[in-house]
Scaffold this active site. Structure first.
Site, PDB file in Angstrom:
ATOM      1  N   ASN A   1     -17.363  -0.461  15.066  1.00  0.00           N
ATOM      2  CA  ASN A   1     -16.941   0.364  13.967  1.00  0.00           C
ATOM      3  C   ASN A   1     -16.147  -0.348  13.699  1.00  0.00           C
ATOM      4  O   ASN A   1     -16.018  -1.823  13.304  1.00  0.00           O
ATOM      5  CB  ASN A   1     -15.715   0.244  15.293  1.00  0.00           C
ATOM      6  CG  ASN A   1     -16.020   1.152  16.547  1.00  0.00           C
ATOM      7  OD1 ASN A   1     -17.517   2.068  15.889  1.00  0.00           O
ATOM      8  ND2 ASN A   1     -15.285   2.080  17.160  1.00  0.00           N
TER       9      ASN A   1
ATOM     10  N   HIS B   1       6.041  26.761 -13.305  1.00  0.00           N
ATOM     11  CA  HIS B   1       6.213  25.716 -14.267  1.00  0.00           C
ATOM     12  C   HIS B   1       4.868  25.192 -14.397  1.00  0.00           C
ATOM     13  O   HIS B   1       4.116  23.937 -14.590  1.00  0.00           O
ATOM     14  CB  HIS B   1       6.605  24.134 -13.441  1.00  0.00           C
ATOM     15  CG  HIS B   1       8.300  24.259 -13.940  1.00  0.00           C
ATOM     16  ND1 HIS B   1       8.816  23.452 -14.801  1.00  0.00           N
ATOM     17  CD2 HIS B   1       8.688  24.464 -13.016  1.00  0.00           C
ATOM     18  CE1 HIS B   1      10.433  24.975 -14.753  1.00  0.00           C
ATOM     19  NE2 HIS B   1      10.253  24.674 -13.460  1.00  0.00           N
TER      20      HIS B   1
ATOM     21  N   CYS C   1     -16.199   6.371  15.096  1.00  0.00           N
ATOM     22  CA  CYS C   1     -17.499   5.620  15.669  1.00  0.00           C
ATOM     23  C   CYS C   1     -17.195   4.872  16.638  1.00  0.00           C
ATOM     24  O   CYS C   1     -15.730   5.185  17.260  1.00  0.00           O
ATOM     25  CB  CYS C   1     -17.922   4.690  14.565  1.00  0.00           C
ATOM     26  SG  CYS C   1     -18.114   4.431  13.231  1.00  0.00           S
TER      27      CYS C   1
END
Ligand code: G6P
Length: 611
Positions: free
Chosen positions: A101, A506, A2
């Site tokens: 914001n 693994h 923003c």
């Protein structure tokens, strides 16, 4: 993410606000809006989903302009990208407009209370509670007290600018954690979330203090703390202008930035070596550097990958442990204060909310903090005890390229510099380290040239057909494989899993099939190289498809590969830096073939200013 831009003065504001929003565009957004005091009894406004250009075109059709106004670019957090959710947001009578914001935490409770009182909400956003709450408070309090009450009720990190039809000569600015900066000029003042928005209008700026309320008129600025006490904040001069960055003939900013890396690295290292009082600028004494027992690095995203690689530099050259933290995780872990340690915050933008919050936390414990950023006017530089300013130049493409390689080069240089100060290295060795960096930067660029035709003509068309990849690395090439996998995911939307090659057996070995290419990044440490060869054999024994990034002389590995890039040998610590250009170019070409919006990938933002 923003962006906020506002104006109050003796000129019409629309042109300036649209211009300012365009300068903040590269940070990422999905809708934009504008509002101003015009002739009518209510606040006029236009909002659009999509680009600032679209907003500009809609505004041209209306005669919506005035001497005091606000604009906003929104990156959706609460509610989808829609006209209703775009800012500004209004009160019931459309006399108050707010651009915001950050995030208002716990806004649902306030919203429900206001709905009970009869307020009509039209969006899904957290922001909309602000104008309605302010409207409600103004029924009971005069302006200043209403603002004091307003901030008492709002939690989270936020900055907002308010227009109030009853006060047409002013903007009201509120800041808590998220940045807001005012630009002062003759008979006109500006406000923005980043001063680049107005840097061609004035260099005279006031960075608003945290937890402050500001009343801005065309010829007056008054700043108060959240209790209403007046604050005296000095204006400062910033001689840093917005460079209108063009693509300079490149098809995308990303490609241009990939090609700018060698220059960015060379410029940064030359710039650093000319800093007269390096330790002073970092907020440290030479004694502190000599006594350092631990270095901590904190970052997010690609910058975090740079830190993970830098751990190897620090531990090798400074001979002390380095601990690397993800900013978004760090804050929620216990903090163990350690004497003789420092925290380095690595951030391209210097505005990443998680990194800033982590910085504030570390500062509260009184441990030295250093910002390594690409933006010297950033919040991080202002708040840290010391800073280093990389010279990568503006990075526009959302996917970080030259900032990453410059971070690697900077952290390599700094590790060597600390080692030199600790008498672990001579000045001749320091010079050699700098030279090694220049060589790696050269290879970063020349390897793209060497493989350009093969990648575009052959490899990108071949690999762009796959839907998933496994990236493997070991030792210093493991964090690099993390960055490679991120690059592919973020711009091409192809799924890529990275794994330490030693862990293959693994679990991930089960994923090896003809549909999943394995991309393996080599190293130049002889012992680890041999282990990597074994991992390559494990892949081939299961008929896996292997693409390898190797170095000259690594015949065993090269012979196992289905496809291979072979790079000239470098300082083993600079293996990731040397491979960076080729890896980015490869990913770029795959993405281009897939037709994705390379510079602005979906859902992503350049500057992540919310937690
Ligand atoms: C966003 C950007 C990434 C960047 C990250 C951290 O996610 O898209 O490219 O690495 O933020 O940003 P910073 O500015 O702190 O380096």
């Amino acid at each position: 993410m923003c962006g906020i831009v506002g104006y109050v003065g003796n000129k019409k504001c629309r042109g300036f606000i649209i211009d300012g929003l365009k300068r903040l565009e590269y940070r990422g957004y999905d809708s934009a809006g504008f509002s101003c005091f015009a002739q009518s009894d209510y606040l006029e406004s236009v909002k659009e989903v999509g680009s600032v250009k679209k907003l500009e075109q809609s505004l041209e059709k209306k005669s919506c302009d005035g001497f005091c106004g606000i604009g906003h670019t929104r990156w959706a957090t609460h509610g989808v990208a829609s006209q209703a959710n775009a800012h500004p947001h209004f009160d019931c009578n459309r006399k108050i407009a707010v651009v915001h914001n950050g995030i208002i935490e716990g806004f649902e409770k306030i919203r429900n209370e206001l709905i009970k009182l009869g307020h009509n909400f039209v969006s899904q956003t957290d922001t909309e509670v602000v104008p309605h709450l302010f409207e409600e408070l103004l029924k009971e309090f005069e302006l200043k007290d209403a603002l004091k009450e307003l901030v008492k009720k709002l939690d989270g990190a936020y900055s907002f600018v308010i227009l109030n039809k009853d006060y047409e000569d002013r903007l009201i600015l509120v800041r808590k954690k998220s940045p807001l900066v005012v630009g002062l000029s003759e008979e006109e003042n500006f406000v923005a979330s980043d001063f680049l928005a107005f840097s061609d209008k004035t260099q005279n700026v006031v960075f608003l203090p945290d937890e402050s309320i500001t009343v801005l008129r065309k010829d007056k600025i008054e700043i108060f703390d959240f209790s209403g006490n007046k604050l005296n904040v000095e204006a400062q001069k910033i001689d840093h202008k917005f460079n209108d960055v063009s693509k300079q003939g490149f098809e995308h900013y990303m490609l241009k930035e990939i090609y700018e890396q060698k220059q960015a690295i060379n410029k940064t290292i030359s710039f650093f070596s000319l800093i007269e009082n390096l330790w002073g600028q970092l907020g440290l004494t030479t004694e502190q550097v000599k006594k350092l027992k631990k270095i901590n690095l904190i970052a997010a995203g690609t910058s975090w990958h740079a830190c993970r690689i830098a751990q190897f530099f620090i531990e090798k050259y400074c001979k002390i442990p380095a601990q690397i933290y993800l900013a978004s995780e760090f804050r929620y872990m216990p903090f163990f204060r350690q004497d003789d340690s420092i925290f380095i915050f690595v951030s391209q933008s210097g505005e990443t909310a998680d990194s800033l919050e982590a910085l504030r936390l570390v500062k509260s414990f009184g441990v030295p903090t250093i910002a390594l950023t690409n933006v010297v006017s950033s919040t991080m530089v202002r708040e840290a005890d010391g800073y280093l300013h990389m010279q990568a130049g503006p990075e526009i493409s959302v996917a970080s390229t030259k900032a990453f390689s410059t971070q690697l080069a900077s952290l390599f240089w700094l590790s060597n510099k600390i080692a030199e100060q600790k008498s672990l290295m001579t000045d001749v060795e320091m010079k050699k380290a700098e030279n090694d960096l220049f060589i790696a930067a050269e290879i970063l660029e020349s390897s793209i040239e060497n493989y350009k035709v093969k990648i575009t003509g052959q490899l990108a068309p071949f690999y762009s057909k796959y839907e998933k990849f496994i990236f493997l690395g070991r030792h210093i090439s493991y964090p690099f494989s993390m960055e490679a996998a991120l690059k592919l995911k973020e711009i091409s939307y192809i799924f890529a899993q990275c794994y330490p090659a030693g862990e293959l057996k693994h679990g991930p070995i089960a994923l090896i099939d003809e549909k999943t290419p394995i991309v393996l990044f080599s190293v130049l440490d002889e012992l680890i190289y041999q282990k990597i060869v074994s991992n390559a054999q494990e892949v081939k024994a299961r008929n896996g498809h292997l693409l390898v990034f190797a170095f000259e002389g690594q015949e065993e590995l090269i012979n196992l590969a289905d496809n291979c890039f072979i790079l000239p040998r470098v300082n083993p610590m600079l293996v990731p830096l040397a491979m960076t250009g080729l890896m980015q170019f490869f990913v770029y070409q795959i993405t281009k073939l897939l037709g994705c919006p390379i510079d602005k990938p979906r859902n992503l933002a350049k500057s992540v200013t919310v937690e």
